[in-house]
Scaffold this motif. Sequence first.
Motif, PDB file in Angstrom:
ATOM      1  N   LEU A 102       0.839  -1.193   0.000  1.00  0.00           N
ATOM      2  CA  LEU A 102       0.000   0.000   0.000  1.00  0.00           C
ATOM      3  C   LEU A 102       0.878   1.248   0.000  1.00  0.00           C
ATOM      4  CD1 LEU A 102      -2.412  -1.080   2.893  1.00  0.00           C
ATOM      5  CD2 LEU A 102      -2.925  -1.148   0.449  1.00  0.00           C
ATOM      6  N   PRO A 103       0.360   2.363  -0.493  1.00  0.00           N
ATOM      7  CA  PRO A 103       1.110   3.619  -0.365  1.00  0.00           C
ATOM      8  C   PRO A 103       1.246   3.979   1.109  1.00  0.00           C
ATOM      9  CG  PRO A 103      -1.134   4.031  -1.136  1.00  0.00           C
ATOM     10  CD  PRO A 103      -0.938   2.560  -1.185  1.00  0.00           C
ATOM     11  N   SER A 104       2.403   4.510   1.492  1.00  0.00           N
ATOM     12  CA  SER A 104       2.678   4.723   2.907  1.00  0.00           C
ATOM     13  C   SER A 104       2.356   6.139   3.360  1.00  0.00           C
ATOM     14  CB  SER A 104       4.143   4.409   3.212  1.00  0.00           C
ATOM     15  OG  SER A 104       5.000   5.219   2.418  1.00  0.00           O
ATOM     16  N   LEU A 105       2.045   6.254   4.659  1.00  0.00           N
ATOM     17  CA  LEU A 105       1.856   7.547   5.295  1.00  0.00           C
ATOM     18  C   LEU A 105       3.178   7.997   5.914  1.00  0.00           C
ATOM     19  CD1 LEU A 105      -1.520   6.973   7.206  1.00  0.00           C
ATOM     20  CD2 LEU A 105      -1.179   8.111   5.001  1.00  0.00           C
ATOM     21  N   ARG A 106       3.408   9.301   5.916  1.00  0.00           N
ATOM     22  CA  ARG A 106       4.584   9.840   6.582  1.00  0.00           C
ATOM     23  C   ARG A 106       4.268  10.138   8.045  1.00  0.00           C
ATOM     24  NH1 ARG A 106       7.132  14.648   3.194  1.00  0.00           N
ATOM     25  NH2 ARG A 106       4.966  15.377   3.200  1.00  0.00           N
ATOM     26  N   LEU A 107       5.293  10.179   8.869  1.00  0.00           N
ATOM     27  CA  LEU A 107       5.157  10.557  10.263  1.00  0.00           C
ATOM     28  C   LEU A 107       5.520  12.028  10.416  1.00  0.00           C
ATOM     29  CD1 LEU A 107       5.109   7.465  10.455  1.00  0.00           C
ATOM     30  CD2 LEU A 107       6.552   7.646  12.494  1.00  0.00           C
ATOM     31  N   SER A 108       4.898  12.674  11.368  1.00  0.00           N
ATOM     32  CA  SER A 108       5.205  14.079  11.608  1.00  0.00           C
ATOM     33  C   SER A 108       6.593  14.227  12.228  1.00  0.00           C
ATOM     34  CB  SER A 108       4.164  14.695  12.545  1.00  0.00           C
ATOM     35  OG  SER A 108       4.549  15.996  12.936  1.00  0.00           O
ATOM     36  N   LEU A 231       3.822   9.664  19.446  1.00  0.00           N
ATOM     37  CA  LEU A 231       4.643   9.655  18.235  1.00  0.00           C
ATOM     38  C   LEU A 231       6.056   9.159  18.532  1.00  0.00           C
ATOM     39  CD1 LEU A 231       5.148  10.406  15.251  1.00  0.00           C
ATOM     40  CD2 LEU A 231       5.579  12.756  16.015  1.00  0.00           C
ATOM     41  N   ALA A 232       6.655   9.621  19.628  1.00  0.00           N
ATOM     42  CA  ALA A 232       8.018   9.214  19.951  1.00  0.00           C
ATOM     43  C   ALA A 232       8.118   7.709  20.151  1.00  0.00           C
ATOM     44  CB  ALA A 232       8.503   9.951  21.199  1.00  0.00           C
ATOM     45  N   ASP A 233       7.108   7.103  20.779  1.00  0.00           N
ATOM     46  CA  ASP A 233       7.119   5.651  20.967  1.00  0.00           C
ATOM     47  C   ASP A 233       6.972   4.920  19.638  1.00  0.00           C
ATOM     48  OD1 ASP A 233       7.436   5.927  23.671  1.00  0.00           O
ATOM     49  OD2 ASP A 233       5.353   5.483  24.183  1.00  0.00           O
ATOM     50  N   LEU A 234       6.147   5.456  18.740  1.00  0.00           N
ATOM     51  CA  LEU A 234       5.988   4.847  17.422  1.00  0.00           C
ATOM     52  C   LEU A 234       7.297   4.892  16.644  1.00  0.00           C
ATOM     53  CD1 LEU A 234       4.375   3.686  15.055  1.00  0.00           C
ATOM     54  CD2 LEU A 234       3.626   6.014  14.512  1.00  0.00           C
ATOM     55  N   VAL A 235       7.966   6.042  16.668  1.00  0.00           N
ATOM     56  CA  VAL A 235       9.243   6.164  15.957  1.00  0.00           C
ATOM     57  C   VAL A 235      10.259   5.176  16.518  1.00  0.00           C
ATOM     58  CG1 VAL A 235      11.194   7.689  15.460  1.00  0.00           C
ATOM     59  CG2 VAL A 235       8.855   8.567  15.315  1.00  0.00           C
ATOM     60  N   GLY A 236      10.379   5.118  17.855  1.00  0.00           N
ATOM     61  CA  GLY A 236      11.321   4.181  18.464  1.00  0.00           C
ATOM     62  C   GLY A 236      11.005   2.738  18.117  1.00  0.00           C
ATOM     63  N   PHE A 237       9.737   2.397  18.092  1.00  0.00           N
ATOM     64  CA  PHE A 237       9.306   1.041  17.725  1.00  0.00           C
ATOM     65  C   PHE A 237       9.756   0.699  16.304  1.00  0.00           C
ATOM     66  CE2 PHE A 237       5.959  -1.260  15.390  1.00  0.00           C
ATOM     67  CZ  PHE A 237       5.975  -2.477  16.041  1.00  0.00           C
ATOM     68  N   LEU A 238       9.532   1.607  15.371  1.00  0.00           N
ATOM     69  CA  LEU A 238       9.902   1.349  13.979  1.00  0.00           C
ATOM     70  C   LEU A 238      11.415   1.234  13.807  1.00  0.00           C
ATOM     71  CD1 LEU A 238       7.370   3.714  12.172  1.00  0.00           C
ATOM     72  CD2 LEU A 238       7.282   1.219  12.303  1.00  0.00           C
ATOM     73  N   VAL A 239      12.157   2.059  14.518  1.00  0.00           N
ATOM     74  CA  VAL A 239      13.616   1.993  14.436  1.00  0.00           C
ATOM     75  C   VAL A 239      14.117   0.662  14.974  1.00  0.00           C
ATOM     76  CG1 VAL A 239      15.754   2.982  15.334  1.00  0.00           C
ATOM     77  CG2 VAL A 239      13.962   4.489  14.480  1.00  0.00           C
ATOM     78  N   ARG A 240      13.555   0.210  16.096  1.00  0.00           N
ATOM     79  CA  ARG A 240      13.955  -1.096  16.641  1.00  0.00           C
ATOM     80  C   ARG A 240      13.592  -2.232  15.696  1.00  0.00           C
ATOM     81  NH1 ARG A 240      11.915   1.417  21.151  1.00  0.00           N
ATOM     82  NH2 ARG A 240       9.963   0.233  21.104  1.00  0.00           N
TER      83      ARG A 240
END
Length: 273
Positions: A102-108, A231-240
């Motif tokens: 699917l086309p992806s959404l960006r994070l703020s 948002l910060a938890d989501l970013v950290g989750f994706l990086v991990r």
Amino acid sequence: MVWSVLGALAGSALLAGGLLTGEVAGAVPQPAVPEAPPVRHSAGSGFAVAPGLVVTNAHLVLRCRQADLPLVEVGRRGAWRVVYEDPDLDLALLAPPAGGALPSLRLSAARHLAPGAAVMLLGYPGGETLASLVGTPGRIAGATLTVHRPETGRVASLQTRDASGREVTPTWADGVAWFGADNAARLRWVVQITAGTGPGGSGGPVMDGAGAVVGVVFAGQAGGPTYAVPLADLVGFLVRAGFVPDFAPPYEGTPNWPMVQDAAAGSMVRLAC
């Protein structure tokens, strides 16, 4: 300061600013509310953060796993695969069946969300009665502390008020004192949003006016409030998970929510088992 516990249906960026404390005036516990019966065994929402990668709530994955049922996109064949999950944050990263990118959404890229900031909840909260994508505008109410148990579908949040009855942000010490040291490992900062959601809204994104993701719904009630993973938890989750998301500049202006919903619709999925 008055403490109270609010229950929410598991369903539903750490805020900047000083954390206020005060004298404890009393406590009024309100029991957590069990989740309403979902579509099929369990249902939720998800959104793409990259071609072939979709974010949703871990509690949806857990319930499907407990029932030994495949997690699928409603109306399509093929089971989705769990790439990475963090039950403590209630986040899961999924891969669709072959050919399902699917086309992806960006994070703020915003460093924080101010209380009062306009946002929109996006997902499929209609349960069995409504299969359409729903966008629900609301505002950031503030940061709060919760103890969430994804495996049971229950979450309790802490509200604090000063002597005049004005709601104030609790401290971490307030949370540990109220919920107890044995629950400290489950204590999390989350974003509270004025808008409501319903069964099936779990895992949907919280959007800013530019159509960028600023959080992930994990609990809520139809009349509000809704709670979201910061948002910060989501970013950290994706990086991990080994993935660096695309970011959009912080939004300033007056949102056009129908336009935001239309632009994001192609990145959304309705999940169930």
